[in-house]
Structures are given as C-alpha cells and as structure tokens.
Design a protein around this motif. Structure first.
Motif, mmCIF file in Angstrom:
data_model
loop_
_atom_site.group_PDB
_atom_site.id
_atom_site.type_symbol
_atom_site.label_atom_id
_atom_site.label_comp_id
_atom_site.label_asym_id
_atom_site.label_seq_id
_atom_site.Cartn_x
_atom_site.Cartn_y
_atom_site.Cartn_z
ATOM 1 N N TRP A 185 13.343 13.887 4.027
ATOM 2 C CA TRP A 185 11.841 13.708 2.931
ATOM 3 C C TRP A 185 12.075 12.662 2.252
ATOM 4 O O TRP A 185 11.699 11.461 2.057
ATOM 5 N N LYS A 186 13.468 12.381 1.272
ATOM 6 C CA LYS A 186 13.760 11.408 0.305
ATOM 7 C C LYS A 186 13.703 10.181 0.846
ATOM 8 O O LYS A 186 13.239 8.673 -0.055
ATOM 9 N N CYS A 187 14.777 9.584 2.008
ATOM 10 C CA CYS A 187 14.421 8.218 2.442
ATOM 11 C C CYS A 187 12.809 8.385 2.947
ATOM 12 O O CYS A 187 13.239 7.553 3.022
ATOM 13 N N THR A 188 11.842 9.228 2.844
ATOM 14 C CA THR A 188 10.872 8.844 3.905
ATOM 15 C C THR A 188 9.722 8.523 2.941
ATOM 16 O O THR A 188 9.297 7.725 2.669
ATOM 17 N N VAL A 189 9.506 9.261 1.767
ATOM 18 C CA VAL A 189 8.012 9.245 0.739
ATOM 19 C C VAL A 189 8.218 9.089 -0.951
ATOM 20 O O VAL A 189 10.611 9.455 -1.006
ATOM 21 N N ASP A 190 8.388 8.094 -0.826
ATOM 22 C CA ASP A 190 8.778 7.012 -2.120
ATOM 23 C C ASP A 190 7.669 7.889 -3.775
ATOM 24 O O ASP A 190 6.482 9.169 -2.779
ATOM 25 N N LYS A 191 7.840 8.081 -4.901
ATOM 26 C CA LYS A 191 7.224 8.974 -5.515
ATOM 27 C C LYS A 191 5.555 8.603 -5.857
ATOM 28 O O LYS A 191 5.298 9.703 -6.692
ATOM 29 N N LYS A 229 12.910 18.700 -6.507
ATOM 30 C CA LYS A 229 13.599 17.377 -5.843
ATOM 31 C C LYS A 229 12.429 16.384 -5.138
ATOM 32 O O LYS A 229 13.083 15.398 -4.303
ATOM 33 N N LEU A 230 11.471 16.854 -4.774
ATOM 34 C CA LEU A 230 10.640 16.292 -3.413
ATOM 35 C C LEU A 230 10.020 15.112 -3.992
ATOM 36 O O LEU A 230 9.040 15.785 -5.037
ATOM 37 N N PRO A 231 9.915 14.233 -4.121
ATOM 38 C CA PRO A 231 9.164 13.070 -4.225
ATOM 39 C C PRO A 231 7.664 13.102 -4.064
ATOM 40 O O PRO A 231 7.640 13.291 -3.324
ATOM 41 N N GLY A 232 6.894 12.284 -4.072
ATOM 42 C CA GLY A 232 5.595 11.993 -3.996
ATOM 43 C C GLY A 232 4.671 13.221 -4.148
ATOM 44 O O GLY A 232 4.698 13.658 -5.116
ATOM 45 N N GLN A 233 2.756 12.379 -4.045
ATOM 46 C CA GLN A 233 1.912 13.584 -5.074
ATOM 47 C C GLN A 233 1.755 14.154 -3.842
ATOM 48 O O GLN A 233 1.320 14.146 -2.142
ATOM 49 N N LYS A 234 1.995 15.532 -4.289
ATOM 50 C CA LYS A 234 1.569 16.887 -2.946
ATOM 51 C C LYS A 234 1.039 17.373 -3.202
ATOM 52 O O LYS A 234 0.712 18.390 -3.667
ATOM 53 N N PHE A 235 -0.188 17.747 -1.399
ATOM 54 C CA PHE A 235 -0.909 18.288 -1.613
ATOM 55 C C PHE A 235 -0.907 19.450 -0.558
ATOM 56 O O PHE A 235 -0.309 19.199 0.556
ATOM 57 N N MET A 247 0.430 -1.395 -0.094
ATOM 58 C CA MET A 247 0.263 0.033 0.080
ATOM 59 C C MET A 247 0.579 1.458 -0.085
ATOM 60 O O MET A 247 2.198 1.126 0.945
ATOM 61 N N ASN A 248 0.379 2.238 -0.905
ATOM 62 C CA ASN A 248 1.363 3.047 -0.885
ATOM 63 C C ASN A 248 1.327 4.651 0.643
ATOM 64 O O ASN A 248 0.083 4.382 1.047
ATOM 65 N N GLN A 249 1.872 5.058 1.081
ATOM 66 C CA GLN A 249 1.868 5.958 2.388
ATOM 67 C C GLN A 249 1.266 7.461 2.426
ATOM 68 O O GLN A 249 1.811 7.494 1.172
ATOM 69 N N ILE A 250 0.678 7.583 3.240
ATOM 70 C CA ILE A 250 -0.064 8.911 3.509
ATOM 71 C C ILE A 250 0.423 9.497 4.543
ATOM 72 O O ILE A 250 0.861 8.919 5.908
ATOM 73 N N TYR A 251 1.381 10.677 3.752
ATOM 74 C CA TYR A 251 2.169 11.198 5.325
ATOM 75 C C TYR A 251 1.550 12.678 5.512
ATOM 76 O O TYR A 251 0.894 13.162 4.382
ATOM 77 N N PHE A 252 1.986 13.087 6.410
ATOM 78 C CA PHE A 252 1.826 14.255 6.737
ATOM 79 C C PHE A 252 2.654 15.093 7.928
ATOM 80 O O PHE A 252 3.226 14.555 8.128
ATOM 81 N N THR A 253 2.747 16.547 7.217
ATOM 82 C CA THR A 253 4.020 17.074 8.000
ATOM 83 C C THR A 253 3.962 19.061 7.513
ATOM 84 O O THR A 253 2.701 19.346 7.208
ATOM 85 N N ALA A 254 4.844 19.506 8.127
ATOM 86 C CA ALA A 254 3.616 21.130 8.390
ATOM 87 C C ALA A 254 5.099 21.532 9.223
ATOM 88 O O ALA A 254 6.158 20.992 9.476
#
Length: 209
Positions: free
Chosen positions: A43-49, A73-79, A1-8
């Motif tokens: 970020w790169k070590c945590t988030v896959d594209k 440079k930031l991978p992932g689907q970003k909101f 399952m692709n991960q869902i992350y939260f940050t701020a």
C-alpha cells in the motif's frame, strides 16, 4: 495527475487468508504478521497521500483498536464500500472520505485524459447480475470472490470485473482507473464496439432501466 486506485479483499489480520489465497507469498497462518507487513508496504509503495483509493470491502479482520492503528498508517484519500468482514472499523468511519454499501461514480476525460468518454462505474463488495445504468454501459466493479469469478466474468457479456487483490486483473497489486478502463475497453473492442453504450445496446437483453 493524482492516481485513482481500486482494491478489495486485503484481509489484514486474517490468518485464514494466508492459507486460502494461493497467490499471496505466504502459506502458513502463523505468517500473518509478515503477511500484514507485506500488504502494508505494498500500500505505502503504491499510494501517495494525495491519491484516491476505493476499497471494495474486507479491508481488515483486526480488532477495533488494532484496526484504528492500521488506518492511521494507510496513505491516500480512502473510500470504503463495505464488505461482510468490515465490522471492526465501524467505529472509525472518520478515517474514510465516505462509507457506502454501493458507490456510483462517473469519471470524466477532463479528470483522466486517457478516457475517451465518460466512464461510469458501480462499485459493490458483492458481484451483481444487474446494476444501475447497466443497459447504458456502466461497468460493475466488485470484490468478495478472490478471483473465483474471473472465468465467469470473462465468459459473460456483462461488463463486470473483480478488482480484489487475488483476482487475475489485479494479480497482487492495486488497480488504477486506467487499468480498469483498459480492461473494459478491451472487452467491448472484442465485439467491435466503439463505446460502452453501443456495447450495452448490442449485447444486453432488455432490462429495467
């Protein structure tokens, strides 16, 4: 399952964040280049594209063109849920799947099997006292406070959590959906509630619905 992350509150390119965020492994504003590289590698070590990242504001202080290079440079689907220091990326909203002031999401067990029920969250850069569907058990996620509201949130009956990187919950990492769900579940279990709706009914005063 692709991960869902939260940050701020990552604050790329902001020298003062190095001085004021005591958890981060830097103390001199002159270390901002090292700080940014540390954040980028985190970020790169945590988030896959293919992963999804909800950024609850204050991503970068970098000037416009430098901000664009960062976003590339930031991978992932970003909101992006906009913060008070996101002006430099206004011209690059195409790097995000969506840009909002407030974002509401309902995560379902069909998407995340660890969920025992629908999990509704309301995301805003700023902490809120009341929010949509709060009386029905929705959870409020925010940034902006850099952990300074952790004790207040813990003592409050509200299901409100700081997902910023400096807060106790994140503790210099990105939070997964499961992390956030577990934190909310732990809070309602302390009051012997089996669902978020039950917790809201038992612990909130009557509010506008």
């Amino acid at each position: 399952m692709n991960q869902i992350y939260f940050t701020a509150d990552l604050h790329f390119g902001h020298p003062n964040i190095v001085k004021h965020s005591i958890k981060r492994p830097f103390s001199d504003p002159k270390d901002i280049a090292w700080h940014d590289e540390w954040l980028l590698q985190l970020w790169k070590c945590t988030v896959d594209k293919h992963d999804t990242v909800y950024i609850l504001g204050d991503l970068t202080f970098l000037k416009s063109e430098d901000a664009r290079h960062l976003l590339e440079k930031l991978p992932g689907q970003k909101f992006l849920i906009e913060g008070n220091h996101d002006g430099s990326i206004q011209a690059y909203k195409n790097y995000f799947k969506g840009v909002y002031q407030i974002k509401e999401m309902t995560f379902k067990p069909t998407v995340a099997p660890f969920l025992k029920e629908d999990f509704k969250v309301v995301m805003c850069h700023y902490p809120m006292v009341t929010w949509n569907h709060k009386p029905h058990g929705s959870v409020m996620l925010h940034g902006h406070s850099h952990g300074k509201l952790d004790e207040y949130n813990a003592q409050s009956m509200d299901l409100r959590f700081d997902v910023g990187i400096d807060g106790d919950l994140a503790n210099l990492r990105f939070l997964t959906l499961e992390d956030v769900y577990n934190a909310a579940t732990e809070k309602i279990s302390q009051h012997k509630c089996n669902s978020f709706a039950e917790y809201a009914r038992n612990n909130y005063r009557s509010e506008v619905r």
